[in-house]
Design a protein around this motif. Structure first.
Motif, PDB file in Angstrom:
ATOM      1  N   ILE A   1     -34.726   2.711   4.334  1.00 24.62           N
ATOM      2  CA  ILE A   1     -35.358   3.020   3.058  1.00 24.62           C
ATOM      3  C   ILE A   1     -35.963   1.727   2.526  1.00 24.62           C
ATOM      4  O   ILE A   1     -35.251   0.758   2.263  1.00 24.62           O
ATOM      5  CB  ILE A   1     -34.339   3.602   2.055  1.00 24.62           C
TER       6      ILE A   1
ATOM      7  N   ARG B   1     -36.905   3.105  -3.197  1.00 26.76           N
ATOM      8  CA  ARG B   1     -36.327   4.353  -3.694  1.00 26.76           C
ATOM      9  C   ARG B   1     -36.583   4.460  -5.181  1.00 26.76           C
ATOM     10  O   ARG B   1     -36.448   3.489  -5.925  1.00 26.76           O
ATOM     11  CB  ARG B   1     -34.832   4.349  -3.430  1.00 26.76           C
TER      12      ARG B   1
ATOM     13  N   TYR C   1     -38.177   8.721  -1.742  1.00 18.73           N
ATOM     14  CA  TYR C   1     -37.796   7.633  -0.842  1.00 18.73           C
ATOM     15  C   TYR C   1     -39.016   7.246  -0.024  1.00 18.73           C
ATOM     16  O   TYR C   1     -39.749   8.118   0.449  1.00 18.73           O
ATOM     17  CB  TYR C   1     -36.688   8.089   0.120  1.00 18.73           C
TER      18      TYR C   1
END
Length: 160
Positions: free
Chosen positions: A57, A60, A65
């Protein structure tokens, strides 16, 4: 940004090592990764078979995401989500129905600039080995890498 070498996805033992987190997710232990990794559940565009991929990721927000395709636009998972963007992701212990939305080059530059300022050591020292590019640590270089990599934002979709 300087291209160090052309990087291809790993094979053999290195590939198996990178797929280890998939097995950890299958054991319902995804919480071990916190909000650093997600498991992407997608469908093969040619085979039509279910596929799973672990992705870092990059960014976020409360409802989305962002991830990058480190192997570029030829990565199988990236081609698959372009073909069928309605996928699910698993983050920690949650499974979320999402739609994959590719970011344009300028959005990618912004995202990677923010990533580089937050994770400077990783972005500066891991990139040459993983992505095949070297950066000098400047915002301009991080933006150049961001324009070079395909980024995808996973946004929530209502369950049908």
């Amino acid at each position: 940004m300087r291209i160090v070498k052309n990087i291809r996805p790993p094979a053999g033992l290195a590939r198996n090592a990178l797929r280890l987190p998939i097995h950890i997710y299958r054991l319902k232990l995804g919480w071990l990764f916190g909000s650093r990794l997600l498991l992407l559940n997608h469908t093969g565009s040619v085979s039509g078979r279910p596929r799973q991929t672990i992705l870092e990721i990059v960014e976020r927000s409360s409802d989305s995401y962002v991830v990058a395709s480190g192997w570029g636009p030829a990565a199988a998972w990236y081609r698959n989500i372009l073909h069928d963007p309605d996928v699910t992701i698993e983050v920690g212990t949650r499974t979320l129905p999402v739609t994959a939305v590719p970011l344009d080059a300028e959005e990618g530059a912004e995202v990677f600039s923010r990533y580089g300022s937050t994770h400077r050591t990783t972005a500066k020292h891991v990139l040459p080995r993983v992505l095949g590019v070297a950066v000098d640590g400047s915002d301009a270089d991080f933006r150049a890498v961001g324009r070079h990599l395909p980024f995808v934002r996973f946004v929530p979709r209502a369950e049908v």
